[in-house]
Write a protein that holds these residues in place. Sequence first.
Motif, PDB file in Angstrom:
ATOM      1  N   LEU A   1       0.866  -1.173   0.000  1.00 40.98           N
ATOM      2  CA  LEU A   1       0.000   0.000   0.000  1.00 40.98           C
ATOM      3  C   LEU A   1       0.905   1.225   0.000  1.00 40.98           C
ATOM      4  O   LEU A   1       1.902   1.264   0.743  1.00 40.98           O
ATOM      5  CB  LEU A   1      -0.893   0.056   1.240  1.00 40.98           C
ATOM      6  CG  LEU A   1      -1.903  -1.061   1.503  1.00 40.98           C
ATOM      7  CD1 LEU A   1      -1.232  -2.257   2.179  1.00 40.98           C
ATOM      8  CD2 LEU A   1      -3.043  -0.548   2.388  1.00 40.98           C
ATOM      9  N   CYS A   2       0.573   2.230  -0.801  1.00 38.94           N
ATOM     10  CA  CYS A   2       1.447   3.402  -0.833  1.00 38.94           C
ATOM     11  C   CYS A   2       0.705   4.644  -1.302  1.00 38.94           C
ATOM     12  O   CYS A   2      -0.322   4.572  -1.981  1.00 38.94           O
ATOM     13  CB  CYS A   2       2.659   3.159  -1.730  1.00 38.94           C
ATOM     14  SG  CYS A   2       2.286   2.975  -3.489  1.00 38.94           S
ATOM     15  N   SER A   3       1.239   5.787  -0.916  1.00 41.76           N
ATOM     16  CA  SER A   3       0.815   7.064  -1.485  1.00 41.76           C
ATOM     17  C   SER A   3       1.616   7.311  -2.752  1.00 41.76           C
ATOM     18  O   SER A   3       2.614   6.619  -3.029  1.00 41.76           O
ATOM     19  CB  SER A   3       1.019   8.194  -0.476  1.00 41.76           C
ATOM     20  OG  SER A   3       2.391   8.325  -0.123  1.00 41.76           O
ATOM     21  N   ASP A   4       1.193   8.302  -3.528  1.00 42.17           N
ATOM     22  CA  ASP A   4       1.861   8.519  -4.817  1.00 42.17           C
ATOM     23  C   ASP A   4       3.267   9.073  -4.660  1.00 42.17           C
ATOM     24  O   ASP A   4       4.002   9.165  -5.644  1.00 42.17           O
ATOM     25  CB  ASP A   4       1.023   9.412  -5.733  1.00 42.17           C
ATOM     26  CG  ASP A   4       0.871  10.832  -5.207  1.00 42.17           C
ATOM     27  OD1 ASP A   4       1.067  11.063  -4.000  1.00 42.17           O
ATOM     28  OD2 ASP A   4       0.530  11.726  -6.008  1.00 42.17           O
ATOM     29  N   GLY A   5       3.662   9.419  -3.451  1.00 38.52           N
ATOM     30  CA  GLY A   5       5.039   9.836  -3.220  1.00 38.52           C
ATOM     31  C   GLY A   5       6.042   8.740  -3.477  1.00 38.52           C
ATOM     32  O   GLY A   5       7.231   9.007  -3.656  1.00 38.52           O
ATOM     33  N   LEU A   6       5.569   7.476  -3.518  1.00 37.30           N
ATOM     34  CA  LEU A   6       6.445   6.366  -3.898  1.00 37.30           C
ATOM     35  C   LEU A   6       6.347   6.068  -5.383  1.00 37.30           C
ATOM     36  O   LEU A   6       7.356   6.051  -6.091  1.00 37.30           O
ATOM     37  CB  LEU A   6       6.110   5.108  -3.102  1.00 37.30           C
ATOM     38  CG  LEU A   6       6.835   3.838  -3.573  1.00 37.30           C
ATOM     39  CD1 LEU A   6       8.341   3.967  -3.362  1.00 37.30           C
ATOM     40  CD2 LEU A   6       6.294   2.595  -2.870  1.00 37.30           C
ATOM     41  N   ASN A   7       5.132   5.828  -5.883  1.00 36.76           N
ATOM     42  CA  ASN A   7       5.035   5.286  -7.249  1.00 36.76           C
ATOM     43  C   ASN A   7       5.397   6.300  -8.326  1.00 36.76           C
ATOM     44  O   ASN A   7       5.656   5.919  -9.467  1.00 36.76           O
ATOM     45  CB  ASN A   7       3.660   4.681  -7.512  1.00 36.76           C
ATOM     46  CG  ASN A   7       2.489   5.573  -7.206  1.00 36.76           C
ATOM     47  OD1 ASN A   7       1.889   5.435  -6.140  1.00 36.76           O
ATOM     48  ND2 ASN A   7       2.130   6.484  -8.103  1.00 36.76           N
TER      49      ASN A   7
END
Length: 237
Positions: free
Chosen positions: A186-192
């Motif tokens: 699970l991630c926020s767009d700060g990773l992807n």
Amino acid sequence: MRAIRHNAVTHVGKVRKINEDSILALGDQNIWVVADGMGGYSGGDFASQTIVDAVAMLPLDLEPADRMVALRKAIFDAHQIILDEIESRGGGTIGAAVVALMISGQHLVCFWAGDCRLYRLRDGKIELLTSDHSLVAELVHAGQLTWDEAEHHPQSNAITRAVGVGDDLELDKIRGTLEPGDRFLLCSDGLNKYAGFEKLQKAITGAPIETVSEKLLNIALEGGGADNISIIVVDVA
């Protein structure tokens, strides 16, 4: 009973002054949440924290079906709390994208709104289980862009759904079954925005659960860290 382990981290990044992301890992209930706030100082952080606080208040003794209903309701309750806060402030934009994963027995359910994501690594291959609610996602579905190309589009940050935005909240839901060895991200767009499918797959394949979130965080920071970064990795033994 399946053995479930997780590892989580949230970071302000290298540019922003505050962290508008919030994360929640309820290992005893097998519920994990990432919320990515929007609205600036005292706005976005309020929205994301409101979501995780609402989920954190779920009773401990619910049956799986009731827990799923309660999880969904908690996000809707947070939506109304945010709307009330906006009204008390005299208007403005306050909201948060969210992705929430719940595992029970051999099954999973995921709720989301906005561009927080849920990926699954299975048999060495990564798959995006959610679909962003964003302007560029519509281009992806139309076959004009890939998800990786969408990250570099000028309107990549323009989301079309968020908790706290609009009178009526629309949550998408997916269900699925588990297989031994599944790994969820699970991630926020700060990773992807800094890690496409190939890079994510390479980074999380075989990485120990104890260090995998920090490994992903370093990828985002080394890529520029222009946004807040939130990551939860969940392993199914």
